[in-house]
Design a protein around this motif. Structure first.
Motif, PDB file in Angstrom:
ATOM      1  N   LEU A 156      37.848   7.589  51.257  1.00  0.00           N
ATOM      2  CA  LEU A 156      37.853   7.576  49.800  1.00  0.00           C
ATOM      3  C   LEU A 156      38.247   8.836  49.559  1.00  0.00           C
ATOM      4  N   GLU A 157      39.307   8.967  48.571  1.00  0.00           N
ATOM      5  CA  GLU A 157      39.391  10.156  47.810  1.00  0.00           C
ATOM      6  C   GLU A 157      39.249   9.985  46.404  1.00  0.00           C
ATOM      7  N   PHE A 158      38.211  10.875  45.969  1.00  0.00           N
ATOM      8  CA  PHE A 158      37.801  10.855  44.500  1.00  0.00           C
ATOM      9  C   PHE A 158      38.751  11.567  43.564  1.00  0.00           C
ATOM     10  N   ARG A 159      39.292  11.166  42.618  1.00  0.00           N
ATOM     11  CA  ARG A 159      40.438  12.077  41.900  1.00  0.00           C
ATOM     12  C   ARG A 159      39.706  12.479  40.635  1.00  0.00           C
ATOM     13  N   SER A 160      40.251  13.552  40.048  1.00  0.00           N
ATOM     14  CA  SER A 160      39.586  14.105  38.672  1.00  0.00           C
ATOM     15  C   SER A 160      39.943  13.168  37.401  1.00  0.00           C
ATOM     16  N   ASN A 161      40.775  12.149  37.435  1.00  0.00           N
ATOM     17  CA  ASN A 161      41.039  11.391  36.265  1.00  0.00           C
ATOM     18  C   ASN A 161      40.124   9.943  36.472  1.00  0.00           C
ATOM     19  N   ARG A 162      39.215  10.264  37.554  1.00  0.00           N
ATOM     20  CA  ARG A 162      38.252   9.198  37.856  1.00  0.00           C
ATOM     21  C   ARG A 162      38.941   7.710  38.518  1.00  0.00           C
ATOM     22  N   THR A 163      39.889   8.128  39.258  1.00  0.00           N
ATOM     23  CA  THR A 163      40.416   7.204  39.999  1.00  0.00           C
ATOM     24  C   THR A 163      40.003   7.370  41.436  1.00  0.00           C
ATOM     25  N   ILE A 164      40.232   6.205  42.462  1.00  0.00           N
ATOM     26  CA  ILE A 164      39.763   6.506  43.838  1.00  0.00           C
ATOM     27  C   ILE A 164      40.859   6.103  44.606  1.00  0.00           C
ATOM     28  N   ILE A 165      41.571   6.631  45.629  1.00  0.00           N
ATOM     29  CA  ILE A 165      42.529   6.038  46.567  1.00  0.00           C
ATOM     30  C   ILE A 165      41.623   5.925  47.836  1.00  0.00           C
ATOM     31  N   VAL A 166      41.737   4.610  48.157  1.00  0.00           N
ATOM     32  CA  VAL A 166      41.060   3.995  49.147  1.00  0.00           C
ATOM     33  C   VAL A 166      42.083   4.029  50.308  1.00  0.00           C
ATOM     34  N   GLU A 167      41.810   5.179  51.302  1.00  0.00           N
ATOM     35  CA  GLU A 167      42.611   5.184  52.471  1.00  0.00           C
ATOM     36  C   GLU A 167      42.435   4.290  53.371  1.00  0.00           C
ATOM     37  N   ARG A 168      41.356   4.066  53.739  1.00  0.00           N
ATOM     38  CA  ARG A 168      40.656   3.042  54.813  1.00  0.00           C
ATOM     39  C   ARG A 168      39.331   2.454  54.308  1.00  0.00           C
ATOM     40  N   TYR A 169      38.957   1.276  54.283  1.00  0.00           N
ATOM     41  CA  TYR A 169      37.693   0.679  54.116  1.00  0.00           C
ATOM     42  C   TYR A 169      37.718  -0.531  55.188  1.00  0.00           C
ATOM     43  N   ASP A 170      37.061  -0.337  56.358  1.00  0.00           N
ATOM     44  CA  ASP A 170      36.838  -1.321  57.492  1.00  0.00           C
ATOM     45  C   ASP A 170      35.570  -2.083  56.647  1.00  0.00           C
ATOM     46  N   THR A 171      36.095  -3.704  56.851  1.00  0.00           N
ATOM     47  CA  THR A 171      34.963  -4.636  56.505  1.00  0.00           C
ATOM     48  C   THR A 171      34.828  -5.400  57.826  1.00  0.00           C
ATOM     49  N   TRP A 172      33.523  -5.886  58.009  1.00  0.00           N
ATOM     50  CA  TRP A 172      33.033  -6.465  59.242  1.00  0.00           C
ATOM     51  C   TRP A 172      31.878  -7.690  58.981  1.00  0.00           C
ATOM     52  N   GLY A 186      43.251   0.317  49.326  1.00  0.00           N
ATOM     53  CA  GLY A 186      43.511  -0.107  48.038  1.00  0.00           C
ATOM     54  C   GLY A 186      43.227   1.077  47.204  1.00  0.00           C
ATOM     55  N   THR A 187      42.660   0.927  45.915  1.00  0.00           N
ATOM     56  CA  THR A 187      42.445   1.658  44.862  1.00  0.00           C
ATOM     57  C   THR A 187      41.334   1.431  44.183  1.00  0.00           C
ATOM     58  N   GLY A 188      40.869   2.178  43.242  1.00  0.00           N
ATOM     59  CA  GLY A 188      39.655   1.995  42.527  1.00  0.00           C
ATOM     60  C   GLY A 188      39.294   2.978  41.501  1.00  0.00           C
ATOM     61  N   ALA A 189      38.635   2.985  40.775  1.00  0.00           N
ATOM     62  CA  ALA A 189      37.616   3.572  39.655  1.00  0.00           C
ATOM     63  C   ALA A 189      36.452   3.881  39.824  1.00  0.00           C
ATOM     64  N   TYR A 190      35.912   5.134  39.336  1.00  0.00           N
ATOM     65  CA  TYR A 190      34.609   5.442  39.443  1.00  0.00           C
ATOM     66  C   TYR A 190      33.933   6.074  38.105  1.00  0.00           C
ATOM     67  N   SER A 191      32.908   5.962  37.982  1.00  0.00           N
ATOM     68  CA  SER A 191      31.981   6.953  37.056  1.00  0.00           C
ATOM     69  C   SER A 191      31.161   7.559  37.849  1.00  0.00           C
ATOM     70  N   TYR A 192      30.763   9.096  37.357  1.00  0.00           N
ATOM     71  CA  TYR A 192      29.800   9.864  37.893  1.00  0.00           C
ATOM     72  C   TYR A 192      29.094  10.613  37.049  1.00  0.00           C
ATOM     73  N   TRP A 193      27.607  10.710  37.344  1.00  0.00           N
ATOM     74  CA  TRP A 193      26.737  11.451  36.809  1.00  0.00           C
ATOM     75  C   TRP A 193      26.183  12.386  37.700  1.00  0.00           C
ATOM     76  N   GLY A 194      26.260  13.615  37.506  1.00  0.00           N
ATOM     77  CA  GLY A 194      25.673  14.214  38.709  1.00  0.00           C
ATOM     78  C   GLY A 194      25.501  15.857  38.534  1.00  0.00           C
ATOM     79  N   HIS A 195      24.787  16.491  37.614  1.00  0.00           N
ATOM     80  CA  HIS A 195      24.516  17.633  37.507  1.00  0.00           C
ATOM     81  C   HIS A 195      23.142  17.826  37.080  1.00  0.00           C
TER      82      HIS A 195
END
Length: 274
Positions: A156-172, A186-195
């Motif tokens: 997963l690549e978390f970007r500064s605009n709160r989007t996610i680029i899903v390079e690979r996501y194996d399901t089983w 795929g793609t996605g979005a995220y919210s992060y609280w972490g300080h």
């Protein structure tokens, strides 16, 4: 519960701008006015705010009534302890140090100065509402789960605009003697609280993440994946993080512990790769 939700609302709002550099904040001694209030009360509450902010580890604090602090800081915090009727009210205004523009005002009130202590986390969240914090999730992360029939991988690549680029996501999925495996993306979005490191149900937590993913070439159950407020911890170098108590769901085991220890499979251990 209301206080916790209130604090999280302000903390999430504070992340309107992502930065990996620590913001420089000058906290000046609180003033006081009103019957029965003392310089000691104001000094104690100033110290409590500083202690709370310092515990987060994501602000560069300048402390004390030193004119140089105003010159060197990016944000200034000035507060006052006052009495209003039968209540003690603590307010603090955060200013842009360059323009001296007031950005927001925090407020807490109680019957006594000592009773304000229990509100300090919420108060600190209000104080920093418009202060940028580092987002340690930025970058590309990989998780691997080793299975008998081969590893499952998530990138997963978390970007500064709160989007996610899903390079690979194996399901089983494993059912009986059959195993199904899909290599999704795929793609996605995220919210992060972490300080601000907190203890949640006895477990130290560095932050929370909420994700919404849209996956292609995944098992049908996982083509739209939403998970809210997952607890996470970083290592000291911020090169690894662990999702505690839950993870990013990726599989189901219907064949018992001989195949996998649990019925649900999730990505929990991530290493930064870029």
């Amino acid at each position: 519960m209301k206080k916790t939700a209130f604090a999280l609302m302000f903390l999430l709002t504070a992340l309107t701008a992502f930065s990996q550099r620590l913001s420089i904040v000058a906290v000046f001694p609180f003033e006081f006015t009103g019957t029965g209030l003392t310089a000691g009360d104001a000094a104690s509450l100033t110290d409590q705010l500083i202690t709370e902010l310092n515990s987060w580890g994501t602000l560069n604090l300048l402390i004390g009534d030193n004119p140089e602090n105003a010159k060197n800081a990016e944000y200034l915090v000035r507060g006052q302890l006052a009495r209003q009727s039968n209540q003690v009210v603590l307010t603090a205004t955060t200013y842009d140090a360059k323009t001296n523009k007031a950005l927001n005002t925090a407020k807490a009130q109680a019957d006594t100065p000592a009773a304000l202590s229990s509100q300090m986390f919420v108060f600190a969240a209000q104080v920093t509402e418009n202060v940028p914090f580092p987002n340690y999730l930025l970058g590309k992360w990989r998780a691997v789960i080793n299975m008998d029939d081969g590893p499952l991988t998530c990138i997963l690549e978390f970007r500064s605009n709160r989007t996610i680029i899903v390079e690979r996501y194996d399901t089983w999925e494993h059912r009986g003697d059959n195993a199904l495996r899909y290599q999704g993306f795929g793609t996605g979005a995220y919210s992060y609280w972490g300080h601000a490191r907190r203890t949640v149900r006895g477990v130290p937590v560095d932050g929370f993440v909420t994700i919404n993913l849209k996956l292609e070439d995944a098992l049908p159950k996982y083509t739209a994946l939403s998970q809210s407020r997952l607890n996470l911890n970083f290592d000291e170098e911020k090169n690894n993080f662990e999702l505690v108590s839950a993870g990013f769901s990726c599989g189901d085991n219907f064949s018992g512990p001989s195949v996998y220890p649990s019925s649900a499979v999730a990505y929990t251990q991530f290493t930064k790769i870029q």
